[in-house]
Design an enzyme around this catalytic site. Sequence first.
Site, PDB file in Angstrom:
ATOM      1  N   LYS A 119       0.855  -1.190   0.000  1.00 36.03           N
ATOM      2  CA  LYS A 119       0.000   0.000   0.000  1.00 36.03           C
ATOM      3  C   LYS A 119       0.880   1.223   0.000  1.00 36.03           C
ATOM      4  O   LYS A 119       1.990   1.201   0.535  1.00 36.03           O
ATOM      5  CB  LYS A 119      -0.883   0.026   1.251  1.00 36.03           C
ATOM      6  CG  LYS A 119      -2.119   0.878   1.102  1.00 36.03           C
ATOM      7  CD  LYS A 119      -3.183   0.108   0.370  1.00 36.03           C
ATOM      8  CE  LYS A 119      -4.513   0.793   0.357  1.00 36.03           C
ATOM      9  NZ  LYS A 119      -5.575  -0.146  -0.032  1.00 36.03           N
TER      10      LYS A 119
HETATM   11  N1  GLU Z   1      -7.285  -0.027  -3.193  1.00 39.36           N
HETATM   12  C1  GLU Z   1      -8.054  -1.199  -3.416  1.00 39.36           C
HETATM   13  C2  GLU Z   1      -8.146  -2.039  -2.149  1.00 39.36           C
HETATM   14  O1  GLU Z   1      -8.022  -1.533  -1.063  1.00 39.36           O
HETATM   15  C3  GLU Z   1      -7.600  -1.989  -4.638  1.00 39.36           C
HETATM   16  C4  GLU Z   1      -6.192  -2.491  -4.610  1.00 39.36           C
HETATM   17  C5  GLU Z   1      -5.737  -3.127  -5.920  1.00 39.36           C
HETATM   18  O2  GLU Z   1      -6.553  -3.284  -6.818  1.00 39.36           O
HETATM   19  O3  GLU Z   1      -4.566  -3.433  -5.993  1.00 39.36           O
HETATM   20  O4  GLU Z   1      -8.414  -3.206  -2.192  1.00 39.36           O
END
Ligand code: GLU
Length: 429
Positions: A119
């Site tokens: 993240k």
């Molecule tokens: N930000 C989204 C989540 O929290 C998607 C992450 C992604 O597709 O890599 O799952």
Amino acid sequence: MANPMADEMRRFKGSDEKNPFEAMSERFDRAAQLLGLDPDLYAVMRVPSREIKVYIPVKMDTGHIQVFEGFRVQHNFARGPAKGGIRYAPDVTLDEVKALSAWMTWKCAVVNVPFGGGKGGIICNPAQMSEGELERLTRRYTAELIDFIGPDKDVPAPDMNTNEQTMAWIMDTYSMHARHTVTAVVTGKPVALGGSLGRREATGRGVMFTVNEAIKRFNLKPQDTSVVVQGSGNVGGIGAELMYDQGYKIVAISDIFGGIHNSNGLNIPEVMRYLRDNKTLEGYPEAEPVGNKELLELECDVLAPCATENQITSENADRIKCKILAEGANGPTTPKADKILHDKGIFVIPDILANAGGVTVSYFEWVQDRMGYFWPESQVNQRLEEKMVASFNELAHYADKHQVDTRTAAYMLAIDRVAYDTRMRGIYA
Ligand code: GLU
């Protein structure tokens, strides 16, 4: 644009109950203990693999340089490249990004896609920045991380306050450094640039698929099911529209400023049109106004918090009245609240399953980019449904078999998968 409700909704600093990394760790510890996880594996999996902090100088429109702080946490690579979004927010913290990166590891494992977790975050206020400033910020952040991201290393995606345009800038910056176009470095791109059909709607659609399964446990049909949605963005707004189309009665929905309520059901396409035109739900004619906090306490069958962390805490959990809690957001419920909800008999679809539709279609996007062959939307949606339904049933079965709540079951299932792969790979020395 000042955003008082967003501040109110997101404030968690200084509160133990609301520290997201501690909340994640508490659940991890409980699941690890129930699994009898080997202490060596426990030590490896409890911490992230890598925490990267960058200082990002950006030439602002005034001509002056402003330095922003950014993070990328790569939590785990045991099952594949790190995967997860990047959020832009004035109050994003390293602890929050750490928790979110771990949740990505468990999320990818719950739906069994071959990724680890990652993240990113940048402390900034996108509402007060121009398009040009945001582009320069995004490109320089990408350049700072250039050695750490890539289709086989770490694949970012959108999250709060980032979107398809942000992903296009990251893809272009990475490609300029590589000297050729590398679409698979990010997901959630515009469809014309290697994005996947259905990706934009995937998180909301995934929430709906899990709710479809959960209501069967209560012998409910969509037409008999009232739903309250917190949030009207990519998850809440799209989730509400899709559920409305299936016949669900959406009785309340909110944006960052507040919500609207009509116990006879809202006309969601009209509500969304109103929101697009007015940039707020305030003043929507056929409903009563309701605050974001009160909205959570409304009478309903399904409550779907689809905004941000720490919305359901020990302070309000005993006033939650739903039968099913569908966690579209990451970390909307604290561990203390979990216990209260469990005692009340509320069926929880935990975030690491409920909102996993986004990363599932991100996986499909990554696969399509690498094949250079793109699927029709019907195929994307059908494969998403298969994945979400299978994962829901696997989780529900696991919870029944081990006599644990669904949240604990989700962590146990995920930790067990990552532990197996870590043990098989062994520790490189
Ligand atoms: N930000 C989204 C989540 O929290 C998607 C992450 C992604 O597709 O890599 O799952």
